[in-house]
Design an enzyme around this catalytic site. Structure first.
Site, PDB file in Angstrom:
ATOM      1  N   ILE B  22       0.838  -1.216   0.000  1.00 53.84           N
ATOM      2  CA  ILE B  22       0.000   0.000   0.000  1.00 53.84           C
ATOM      3  C   ILE B  22       0.866   1.257   0.000  1.00 53.84           C
ATOM      4  O   ILE B  22       0.637   2.187  -0.753  1.00 53.84           O
ATOM      5  CB  ILE B  22      -0.946   0.008   1.222  1.00 53.84           C
ATOM      6  CG1 ILE B  22      -1.904  -1.186   1.159  1.00 53.84           C
ATOM      7  CG2 ILE B  22      -1.723   1.315   1.281  1.00 53.84           C
ATOM      8  CD1 ILE B  22      -2.796  -1.332   2.372  1.00 53.84           C
ATOM      9  N   GLY B  25       4.562   4.684   5.379  1.00 52.91           N
ATOM     10  CA  GLY B  25       4.133   5.830   6.179  1.00 52.91           C
ATOM     11  C   GLY B  25       4.960   5.904   7.437  1.00 52.91           C
ATOM     12  O   GLY B  25       5.165   4.891   8.096  1.00 52.91           O
ATOM     13  N   GLY B  26       5.430   7.087   7.765  1.00 48.58           N
ATOM     14  CA  GLY B  26       6.202   7.279   8.985  1.00 48.58           C
ATOM     15  C   GLY B  26       7.397   6.358   9.033  1.00 48.58           C
ATOM     16  O   GLY B  26       8.364   6.524   8.307  1.00 48.58           O
ATOM     17  N   MET B  27       7.320   5.350   9.857  1.00 46.95           N
ATOM     18  CA  MET B  27       8.495   4.487  10.046  1.00 46.95           C
ATOM     19  C   MET B  27       8.248   3.082   9.501  1.00 46.95           C
ATOM     20  O   MET B  27       9.026   2.176   9.762  1.00 46.95           O
ATOM     21  CB  MET B  27       8.797   4.406  11.537  1.00 46.95           C
ATOM     22  CG  MET B  27       7.627   3.865  12.319  1.00 46.95           C
ATOM     23  SD  MET B  27       7.992   3.798  14.066  1.00 46.95           S
ATOM     24  CE  MET B  27       6.366   3.406  14.716  1.00 46.95           C
ATOM     25  N   VAL B  30       3.518  -0.541   4.715  1.00 47.15           N
ATOM     26  CA  VAL B  30       2.143  -0.994   4.944  1.00 47.15           C
ATOM     27  C   VAL B  30       1.697  -1.858   3.763  1.00 47.15           C
ATOM     28  O   VAL B  30       1.861  -1.481   2.602  1.00 47.15           O
ATOM     29  CB  VAL B  30       1.181   0.211   5.101  1.00 47.15           C
ATOM     30  CG1 VAL B  30      -0.208  -0.262   5.489  1.00 47.15           C
ATOM     31  CG2 VAL B  30       1.711   1.198   6.134  1.00 47.15           C
ATOM     32  N   LYS B  45       1.734  -4.186   8.907  1.00 47.01           N
ATOM     33  CA  LYS B  45       2.786  -3.162   8.922  1.00 47.01           C
ATOM     34  C   LYS B  45       4.082  -3.759   9.462  1.00 47.01           C
ATOM     35  O   LYS B  45       4.049  -4.610  10.354  1.00 47.01           O
ATOM     36  CB  LYS B  45       2.368  -1.976   9.799  1.00 47.01           C
ATOM     37  CG  LYS B  45       1.098  -1.283   9.310  1.00 47.01           C
ATOM     38  CD  LYS B  45       0.737  -0.092  10.191  1.00 47.01           C
ATOM     39  CE  LYS B  45      -0.470   0.656   9.625  1.00 47.01           C
ATOM     40  NZ  LYS B  45      -0.836   1.831  10.441  1.00 47.01           N
ATOM     41  N   ASP B 136       0.849  13.277  16.971  1.00 48.95           N
ATOM     42  CA  ASP B 136       1.204  13.432  15.558  1.00 48.95           C
ATOM     43  C   ASP B 136      -0.051  13.487  14.684  1.00 48.95           C
ATOM     44  O   ASP B 136      -0.116  12.865  13.626  1.00 48.95           O
ATOM     45  CB  ASP B 136       2.105  12.264  15.136  1.00 48.95           C
ATOM     46  CG  ASP B 136       2.904  12.555  13.869  1.00 48.95           C
ATOM     47  OD1 ASP B 136       3.026  13.746  13.517  1.00 48.95           O
ATOM     48  OD2 ASP B 136       3.390  11.600  13.247  1.00 48.95           O
TER      49      ASP B 136
END
Lengths: 344, 359
Positions: B22, B25-27, B30, B45, B136
């Site tokens: 997908i 994202g961030g760290m 996904v 994830k 966040d």
């Protein structure tokens, strides 16, 4: 050819030149003894996305403009090396070929950075970018600096080194310079963000006791200010400063590309380089580029016999006598480029 | 360039079959995956590198404390025999608000804003009651679902969340090989002033500020204080930003827009203790009157009079609109619009209507 087309052409030539694959080993070079520039891929990265150089021009009126410039392409985003090369190329094309002689150096620096930001954004849509740090000298205005991102400019005095810039990160702008969140050392602004960029102009007082300037990428200054200052203060030659800092970065793990530019304030390029007028000299750690500027645009436009040679693999050329004896006039379309390789 | 750690058809722990990647994202990476035991689609994830594993695990533990419809549910967390960390989360078939704004949407109508705000407030309230501060809240961490069942949002990515009562005393050192000098631009416009000035004291109030800033963006299409370094400099002036005129100009949206602005201002008080709590925010949102209609995308293809016309739809029935129904910039023939529709004869009626923009 219009002046904007000329600038774009110069920009394209420099960009293509800087995009040549940099050799993997560290490259360190001394120019006119007083300036040294160096870059190293480090021990972990697969590509060196830093670009560092000295640009020099002896203007038609015998005044000088020279600039040490460092761009750190942003890894983790797209096209770090491309963004660094393009940023530096746009910056030079705007800084050295400006429209009005009355424009102050600080205005030119500000404008050149904003133009770099605008054009890099239009090519990469905010998905790639670079830091940019420069110390520039102009005979009329003296020294002035500009910075965007987390590369740093230091002013070196006899026994100490002062950081002139503030990192554009959350940690950098805090009083305690500390990271409290994982993203606190990520950039607040960079060349290529496309909006709201705020270049930091650093006015430098000629009365200060500054003996030299140092620019470092974050892969160099992460060793800490103390170690960095000791190396600068205890090195006799510019080249030694750069070599030692690159070696130290390697010793500390070499986790990022490491680049450095060091320039003594007493640099005498006229004496050391014996430069031709209206030739833009670009010195990188590995080689040099010379862009010879046309003194009379109209004639050259009509003749069309002076198209730039943009084959970056061209062997070094000797300048013709005709070029060496150019009349001293303003206006600057490119007519010839020559390359010289250095073993660093 | 990073290579993806998982490919389609990979099986994790003999249970989770990877269907597709997908995004990152961030760290974390996904993936959409199938839980072969429970026969359901999930989000799988995994951290982008080993040094992020601790933070990744922490986020899973905190997110699992929250059980609310407007927070993406955490189903499972495990370490594989190969020592890889995995988080299994509810799969949300939608887009995050960042993707929405990166596309054709510049702002959305106040009725939809009210609805999203209400859902976000409920999700935050549940989070804060569980003792978890998200820290966040930004468009990329809000998932937006718009289908025939209506509109939903889910708060996700508790990557830097913390327990409300815990003190943030230790500095975080950046691993230079991990972050690669990426930017923090996505988060900055929504960051509460105390995150910059007094980071050790960041609490629930910061989530409320971020929610207010996010609503500003949804309602106006602008960042309240700009982006990047400029946003931080503007925050230092401690003055609430100007609201663009168009927000309250149209009488059909004036009342709801003013109510939202009022709430927004109470979320974005510079003094954290003066802000609404999440519970108060839910209460305030309860007073807003909005419909739950699905939003559609269509193109204006015909003018009937100079001020009204028809929107072509994916069904055989056209939808009638009037310029007075448009929030923000007026749309013309050829423009795409986002709209909700209501019964009408001979055509269904569009309201609200918002112009979309080319990318």
């Amino acid at each position: 050819m219009t002046e904007s087309q000329t600038k774009e052409q110069i920009q394209n030539i420099i960009n293509r030149y800087l995009l040549r694959n940099a050799p993997q080993p560290a490259g360190v070079r001394s120019i006119a003894e007083s300036v040294a520039i160096g870059t190293d891929i480090g021990g972990h990265r697969t590509e060196n996305q830093d670009r560092v150089l000295l640009a020099y021009r002896l203007n038609a009126d015998n005044s000088e403009t020279f600039s040490i410039i460092l761009c750190d392409g942003m890894g983790g985003m797209e096209s770090g090396a491309q963004c660094a090369s393009l940023s530096i190329a746009i910056f030079i094309a705007r800084l050295f070929f400006y429209d009005s002689v009355n424009t102050t150096l600080s205005s030119r620096l500000d404008f050149s950075v904003r133009e770099a930001d605008r054009i890099v954004f239009s090519n990469h849509f905010g998905k790639g970018g670079a830091t940019l740090s420069s110390v520039t000298f102009d005979t009329k205005y003296g020294f002035c600096g500009v910075n965007v991102g987390d590369s740093r400019i230091y002013a070196c005095e006899f026994d100490k080194v002062n950081q002139l810039t503030t990192d554009d990160t959350l940690a950098g702008i805090r009083k305690d310079k500390t990271s409290y969140f994982p993203d606190d050392k990520n950039l607040l602004q960079f060349i290529g963000m496309g909006k709201d960029i705020n270049p930091h102009i650093i006015e430098i007082n000629s009365n200060d006791n500054i003996s030299s300037f140092l620019i470092t990428s974050d892969g160099s200054h992460f060793v800490g200010d103390d170690a960095l200052a000791k190396i600068v203060v205890n090195s006799k030659k510019s080249e030694t400063v750069v070599r030692r800092l690159i070696e130290l970065s390697r010793m500390y793990g070499g986790s990022d590309n490491s680049s450095i530019a060091f320039m003594q304030i007493s640099s005498d390029f006229k004496q050391q380089l014996n430069p031709d007028r209206d030739v833009l000299y670009i010195f990188t750690p590995y080689s040099e580029l010379q862009i010879v500027c046309c003194p009379d645009r109209k004639i050259k436009d009509e003749n069309m016999d002076c198209k730039p040679n943009i084959d970056i693999n061209t062997q070094p050329k000797k300048k013709s006598r005709k070029q060496k004896n150019k009349p001293d006039k303003k206006l600057t379309p490119t007519i010839e480029i020559s390359f010289g390789d250095s073993n660093g | 360039m990073n290579t993806l750690p998982l490919q389609a058809n990979d099986i994790i722990l003999d249970r989770y079959e990877i269907l597709k990647y997908i995004g990152a994202g961030g760290m974390q990476y996904v993936y959409q995956a199938r839980d072969t035991k429970l026969k359901r689609i999930v989000a799988l994830k995994t951290p982008q590198n080993a040094s992020q594993a601790i933070r990744f695990k922490q986020s899973a533990i905190l997110a699992a404390r929250i059980n609310h419809h407007n927070v993406a549910k955490t189903f499972d967390y495990f370490t594989s025999p190969e020592n890889k960390e995995y988080l299994i989360e509810e799969y949300v078939d939608g887009v995050d608000l960042d993707q929405m704004f990166d596309g054709k949407v510049r702002y959305i109508d106040p009725y939809l804003v009210a609805r999203l705000l209400h859902y976000m407030a409920k999700g935050l309230s549940a989070s804060h009651h569980a003792g978890v501060v998200h820290r966040d809240i930004k468009p990329s961490n809000i998932l937006f679902i718009n289908n025939s069942s209506g509109i939903e949002i889910k708060i996700t990515d508790f990557g830097i969340a913390k327990m409300a009562e815990s003190e943030l005393t230790e500095a975080v050192e950046r691993d230079i090989t991990v972050t690669n000098s990426r930017t923090v631009l996505g988060a900055i416009p929504f960051m509460a002033p105390e995150v910059i000035d007094t980071p050790t004291k960041v609490g629930k109030e910061a989530d409320i500020w971020s929610t207010g800033a996010l609503i500003f963006k949804l309602l106006t299409g602008e960042y309240p204080f700009g982006t990047g370094l400029k946003a931080i400099q503007n925050l230092g002036i401690s003055k609430f930003p100007e609201i663009p005129d168009f927000v309250t100009k149209n009488i059909q949206y004036k009342s709801i827009a003013e109510s939202i602005i009022e709430i927004m201002k109470r979320c974005m008080k510079f003094e954290p203790t003066e802000r609404l709590t999440a519970d108060e925010l839910v209460q305030q949102c309860g007073k807003l009157c909005y419909s739950s209609n699905e939003r559609f995308i269509g193109a204006i293809y015909k003018s009937i009079h100079t001020t009204n016309g028809l929107i072509s739809t994916s069904t055989y029935r056209d939808v009638f609109y009037h310029q007075k129904n448009i929030y923000g910039q007026i749309a013309a023939v050829g423009d795409e619009v986002m709209y909700a529709k209501h019964e009408g004869v001979p055509y269904e009626r569009a309201f609200p209507v918002v112009k979309l923009y080319s990318k």
